[in-house]
Scaffold this motif. Structure first.
Motif, mmCIF file in Angstrom:
data_model
loop_
_atom_site.group_PDB
_atom_site.id
_atom_site.type_symbol
_atom_site.label_atom_id
_atom_site.label_comp_id
_atom_site.label_asym_id
_atom_site.label_seq_id
_atom_site.Cartn_x
_atom_site.Cartn_y
_atom_site.Cartn_z
ATOM 1 N N LEU A 50 17.148 -3.052 -3.419
ATOM 2 C CA LEU A 50 18.238 -4.167 -3.338
ATOM 3 C C LEU A 50 19.655 -3.666 -2.701
ATOM 4 O O LEU A 50 20.525 -4.594 -2.288
ATOM 5 N N HIS A 51 19.784 -2.401 -2.975
ATOM 6 C CA HIS A 51 20.985 -1.910 -2.121
ATOM 7 C C HIS A 51 20.662 -0.226 -1.965
ATOM 8 O O HIS A 51 20.315 0.254 -2.801
ATOM 9 N N GLY A 52 21.301 0.215 -0.839
ATOM 10 C CA GLY A 52 21.281 1.501 -0.659
ATOM 11 C C GLY A 52 22.367 2.078 0.486
ATOM 12 O O GLY A 52 22.623 1.277 1.422
ATOM 13 N N SER B 119 11.819 1.076 5.969
ATOM 14 C CA SER B 119 11.405 -0.168 5.910
ATOM 15 C C SER B 119 9.837 0.042 6.460
ATOM 16 O O SER B 119 9.899 0.378 7.772
ATOM 17 N N VAL B 120 8.939 -0.082 6.065
ATOM 18 C CA VAL B 120 7.367 -0.014 6.389
ATOM 19 C C VAL B 120 7.211 -0.759 7.511
ATOM 20 O O VAL B 120 6.743 -0.650 8.824
ATOM 21 N N GLU B 121 7.753 -2.213 7.532
ATOM 22 C CA GLU B 121 7.557 -3.013 8.671
ATOM 23 C C GLU B 121 8.098 -2.532 10.032
ATOM 24 O O GLU B 121 7.747 -2.764 10.962
ATOM 25 N N TYR B 122 9.605 -1.926 9.815
ATOM 26 C CA TYR B 122 10.187 -1.778 11.007
ATOM 27 C C TYR B 122 9.504 -0.379 11.580
ATOM 28 O O TYR B 122 9.055 -0.529 12.882
ATOM 29 N N VAL B 123 8.917 0.603 10.851
ATOM 30 C CA VAL B 123 8.184 1.629 11.223
ATOM 31 C C VAL B 123 6.930 1.198 11.992
ATOM 32 O O VAL B 123 6.797 1.799 13.091
ATOM 33 N N ASN C 174 10.698 1.429 -0.434
ATOM 34 C CA ASN C 174 10.177 0.658 0.692
ATOM 35 C C ASN C 174 11.447 -0.535 0.538
ATOM 36 O O ASN C 174 11.343 -1.035 -0.511
ATOM 37 N N SER C 175 12.118 -0.797 1.627
ATOM 38 C CA SER C 175 13.106 -1.755 1.572
ATOM 39 C C SER C 175 12.737 -3.089 2.104
ATOM 40 O O SER C 175 13.570 -3.954 2.318
ATOM 41 N N ASP C 176 11.349 -3.285 2.420
ATOM 42 C CA ASP C 176 10.780 -4.481 2.654
ATOM 43 C C ASP C 176 10.779 -5.621 1.805
ATOM 44 O O ASP C 176 10.561 -5.254 0.755
ATOM 45 N N ALA D 183 0.887 -1.209 -0.113
ATOM 46 C CA ALA D 183 0.066 -0.101 0.005
ATOM 47 C C ALA D 183 0.823 1.294 0.116
ATOM 48 O O ALA D 183 0.562 2.378 -0.655
ATOM 49 N N LEU D 184 1.904 1.419 0.710
ATOM 50 C CA LEU D 184 2.734 2.402 0.877
ATOM 51 C C LEU D 184 3.739 2.484 -0.172
ATOM 52 O O LEU D 184 4.249 3.572 -0.627
ATOM 53 N N ALA D 185 4.448 1.485 -0.728
ATOM 54 C CA ALA D 185 5.454 1.238 -1.569
ATOM 55 C C ALA D 185 5.154 2.071 -2.805
ATOM 56 O O ALA D 185 5.822 3.007 -3.336
#
Length: 217
Positions: A165-167, A42-46, A155-157, A19-21
């Motif tokens: 993939l990298h950042g 990371s939406v999951e982390y937030v 979004n890095s999830d 939804a957020l990506a």
């Protein structure tokens, strides 16, 4: 018999990530003329750091328990009826036996349909609870992006679209988003599980309805 499977270890984050990506990546940039600057979060982390996540998890668990209780009650009623049929079926008249088998099959179908409906119901409940939190995250992503000059925030999830993939580490704005919401970031912890319903396959009557003739001994 258990009718529930582990469903929300990631606290329903597949939906949240998707939804957020798209919203974060494809949103028009107010800094189109500025140098391209890409960040990620990371939406999951937030979401896992937000106090609302615990309440959502609690509400979903309570709702799942309620659905499980209803499923077990239906299963118990079916099993009681089936046990009675298996004990007294030989002494039943053909008409009574056929009616009983038909009733058992109807109950079995009802169990399967309830399992499917319960899954959909829990997903809808989950999305309804998540929506305000996702809106809050999106609002703060936008705020951080505008303040720090990011053209895009990905979004890095894993499993989301797009996937980072990298950042560089300094491109991770997750903690900045949390601080924007007044939350002090802590070490990520594994999300407790919430159970979700699934359709079960109850025992079927030994004889098809209306097809078998009883033999007298």
């Amino acid at each position: 018999m258990t009718f529930f499977v582990n469903r929300v270890k990631k606290l329903h984050l597949t939906f949240a990530a998707v939804a957020l990506a798209a919203a974060s990546f494809f949103a028009p940039s107010a800094q189109a003329q500025a140098p391209l600057k890409i960040g990620f979060t990371s939406v999951e982390y937030v979401l896992s750091q937000m106090p609302e996540s615990k309440q959502i998890e609690s509400d979903l668990k309570a709702y799942g328990t309620q659905l499980e209780s209803q499923m077990k009650a239906k299963q118990t009623a079916f099993q009681t009826k089936l046990d009675d049929y298996q004990k007294r079926g030989g002494a039943m008249t053909p008409v009574v036996k056929a009616d009983t088998e038909k009733e058992l099959q109807t109950m079995q179908q009802g169990l399967q349909e309830f399992g499917q409906t319960a899954q959909q119901s829990l997903q809808q409940k989950q999305q309804a609870l998540l929506r305000p939190v996702l809106d809050k995250i999106q609002k703060n992503i936008d705020a951080v992006a505008n303040e720090q000059g990011y053209t895009y925030i990905l979004n890095s999830d894993s499993g989301s679209n797009p996937i980072l993939l990298h950042g560089p580490k300094d491109g991770d704005v997750s903690d900045a988003i949390l601080k924007k919401m007044g939350i002090t970031p802590t070490a990520p912890t594994a999300a407790p599980t919430v159970q979700a319903p699934r359709a079960a396959a109850p025992i079927v009557p030994a004889a098809p309805a209306g097809k078998t003739k009883t033999k007298s001994k």
